[in-house]
Structures are given as C-alpha cells and as structure tokens.
Design a protein around this motif. Structure first.
Motif, PDB file in Angstrom:
ATOM      1  N   ILE A 160       0.860  -1.182   0.000  1.00 41.01           N
ATOM      2  CA  ILE A 160       0.000   0.000   0.000  1.00 41.01           C
ATOM      3  C   ILE A 160       0.897   1.233   0.000  1.00 41.01           C
ATOM      4  O   ILE A 160       1.816   1.339   0.824  1.00 41.01           O
ATOM      5  N   PHE A 164       0.195  -1.540  -4.987  1.00 41.80           N
ATOM      6  CA  PHE A 164       1.167  -2.066  -5.942  1.00 41.80           C
ATOM      7  C   PHE A 164       1.659  -3.389  -5.390  1.00 41.80           C
ATOM      8  O   PHE A 164       1.113  -3.901  -4.410  1.00 41.80           O
ATOM      9  N   GLU A 190      11.892   2.504   3.689  1.00 41.14           N
ATOM     10  CA  GLU A 190      10.510   2.704   4.156  1.00 41.14           C
ATOM     11  C   GLU A 190      10.164   1.646   5.206  1.00 41.14           C
ATOM     12  O   GLU A 190      10.056   0.462   4.883  1.00 41.14           O
ATOM     13  N   ASP A 201      10.089  -1.722   2.886  1.00 41.32           N
ATOM     14  CA  ASP A 201       9.762  -1.521   1.475  1.00 41.32           C
ATOM     15  C   ASP A 201      10.861  -0.666   0.852  1.00 41.32           C
ATOM     16  O   ASP A 201      10.719   0.548   0.713  1.00 41.32           O
ATOM     17  N   LYS A 249      10.216  -0.999  -7.140  1.00 40.87           N
ATOM     18  CA  LYS A 249       9.900  -1.615  -5.853  1.00 40.87           C
ATOM     19  C   LYS A 249      10.319  -3.082  -5.769  1.00 40.87           C
ATOM     20  O   LYS A 249      10.223  -3.673  -4.696  1.00 40.87           O
ATOM     21  N   GLY A 301       2.262   0.351   4.189  1.00 43.83           N
ATOM     22  CA  GLY A 301       2.603   1.748   3.924  1.00 43.83           C
ATOM     23  C   GLY A 301       3.580   2.286   4.955  1.00 43.83           C
ATOM     24  O   GLY A 301       3.802   1.671   6.003  1.00 43.83           O
ATOM     25  N   THR A 302       4.177   3.440   4.627  1.00 44.18           N
ATOM     26  CA  THR A 302       5.260   3.961   5.470  1.00 44.18           C
ATOM     27  C   THR A 302       4.957   5.352   6.006  1.00 44.18           C
ATOM     28  O   THR A 302       4.281   6.146   5.338  1.00 44.18           O
TER      29      THR A 302
HETATM   30 ZN    ZN Z   1       5.965   1.480   1.039  1.00 41.20          ZN
END
Ligand code: ZN
Length: 285
Positions: free
Chosen positions: A80, A102, A128, A159, A178, A247-248
């Motif tokens: 995310i 993603f 991240e 990430d 990524k 997510g970060t």
């Molecule tokens: Zn991330």
C-alpha cells in the motif's frame, strides 16, 4: 506466539520462539508441517498443536540458526502506497481517497540480518519502515468487521524503493522501482495477534546508522488493517501466507533536503512496538 522460519540442511523449517530458545515445530510434533505457511493454512487446530509443541519440544540455540523470512513462499506480496497522511503530504501527493496498491515479487524477500543489495542501475535507493500483515485464512469479499479474523500475525517489513525507477516511468508504474532483488526484508518473527492487540496503536520507527529517520504510530494509517483486508479481498482471494505491506510513515530519504539515499555499509533498523526489530546491512551489487 512468535514464529520464525530458519534454514536447515533440508530446507526452510518453522520454529517457535520461547524463552528457552527456538523449538523446531515438526521435530517437536511430527504432525506439524515444516512450513509455517502450511501450519497457518491448517488453522486453529494446528496452532494449538504448535502451542503445545513449544512448551515441551527440544530447543535450538538462536545463535546456531540462520533465519529466513517468516514466510518464504507467499503467493502474493501486496503493498500500500501513501497510507500515512503525513507521508502523503511530504511526497506532495494528495491524501488518497482509496488505497494506492502495488506489488513486489518474492525475489525481494530477505530475512533479518540479510543484506539489502543496491542495484548497479539505481542511484536513489530509499528506505521505508512498514507494518506487515500476514494472512492466515483464505477469504474473498471479507467484511471489515470480520477482517482481523483473517490475520495470522504481524511482522516488521522494509519496502526498499529505487526512486529513480519508481518515478517518471511510463504509465506511472511503480513496480520495477519496488521489486529489485532484496527490496523487501521481513521479520525477524511472525507475531500472532493475541500478542499485538490493536494493530492500529503501534509505535513504528526506522533508524539509519542509529539515527532516527522515521517515527510514527500506526494510528496515523489512512486505511487501517481491517479496511485494507476487506478492500483487497474484493479483488483477490487472500490466501494463508499472503503479505500486505501497509505503507510507510513520514521521514523517507527522498523527502529530505538534501535527499538521503542508502549507501553501502549502512545499517537500517525497523522497530515496531510489540512486533520486534528488523535489521539489515546495505551492500553494493
Ligand atoms: Zn511502502
């Protein structure tokens, strides 16, 4: 409970973490699979057996094993983007109104203390810190109210992101930037939800060479864990062992003046309250 996967001569094997040391689950109870993903897929009965095995099984010294990521063979690694309000702001992006999704491939997975390899073809590799959700039950069209029942556990995740391959690519694609080899360290342990409580109240921090670069709390998540599971399961059938990088928080290298990129010799530590510390060294390709 806390579980690891370690490298044995025969391949990856699941172990439980106890105060006495690691307990190889299949050695302690031959009915338990050597694969942590399989144990998760077998559900509560297997987890109860694992709990009993931890209490009595023979111990392996943690210093004698090489850890692998807790899940070595996920079917999916879903990520995310822009899921902390402050981080979205620092990138110049609008607060998303639905999750930015993603993925990475399993070539990215690395264990605690493994190396992050800087690709020859990137000069802007960023860090991240992320809370990772590990799915424990198969599900489709999961309601938000039942979503946390599908969680097997949590782990620290990294990430790693090549910004010069993430930004400005045709069609706005993020994938290549990524998914370089070694770009998703995970671990050291899978920690079961009973040890975590609310996944939306965990301090999260990233230290680069000992210096705090990211510091936040998962209460800042724009889309919390239960929402993400429900949202994603509209599209894909979630399976045991699937990973969701959630997510970060703010403080990434690209948002700094001047930017901070990972360099060979750096050490990165991600610490999440109740979950653990994931440490990796950075090397050149
Ligand atoms: Zn991330």
């Amino acid at each position: 409970m806390r579980f690891v996967t370690y490298q044995a001569a025969t391949g990856p094997r699941a172990a439980g973490v106890t105060e006495r040391g690691y307990v190889d689950l299949n050695q302690a109870d031959a009915q338990l699979s050597p694969s942590l993903r399989t144990i998760l897929a077998e559900g509560p009965v297997a987890l109860q057996r694992a709990k009993a095995a931890l209490a009595s099984g023979p111990v392996i010294e943690p210093s004698e094993v090489r850890l692998l990521p807790p899940i070595v063979d996920p079917e999916k690694i879903i990520c995310i983007g822009l899921n902390y309000a402050d981080h979205a702001a620092e990138t110049g992006a609008k607060i998303p109104t639905e999750p930015v999704v993603f993925n990475k491939f399993p070539n990215t997975l690395r264990a605690h203390e493994d190396e992050i390899v800087l690709p020859k073809v990137s000069h802007e590799v960023d860090y991240e810190a992320e809370l990772v959700v590990i799915i424990g039950r198969e599900g489709k069209h999961i309601s938000q109210t039942s979503a946390l029942e599908y969680v097997a556990g949590y782990a620290c995740g990294h990430d790693v992101s090549a910004r010069d391959w993430q930004k400005g690519r045709p069609g706005g694609q993020w994938l290549l930037g990524k998914t370089f080899d070694s770009f998703a360290p995970l671990g050291p342990e899978l920690v079961t939800p009973d040890e975590i409580g609310d996944p939306g109240r965990l301090d999260i921090q990233l230290r680069l060479k000992g210096e705090v670069m990211q510091k936040s709390n998962t209460k800042q998540l724009i889309f919390p864990v239960d929402y993400l599971i429900s949202y994603l399961s509209q599209v894909v059938t979630l399976k045991p062992g699937d990973l969701i990088y959630t997510g970060t928080p703010p403080g990434v290298g690209m948002a700094r003046m001047p930017p901070v990129w990972l360099k060979a010799g750096d050490t990165v530590e991600i610490e999440i309250e109740k979950v653990g510390i994931l440490r990796n060294r950075v090397v050149a390709e």
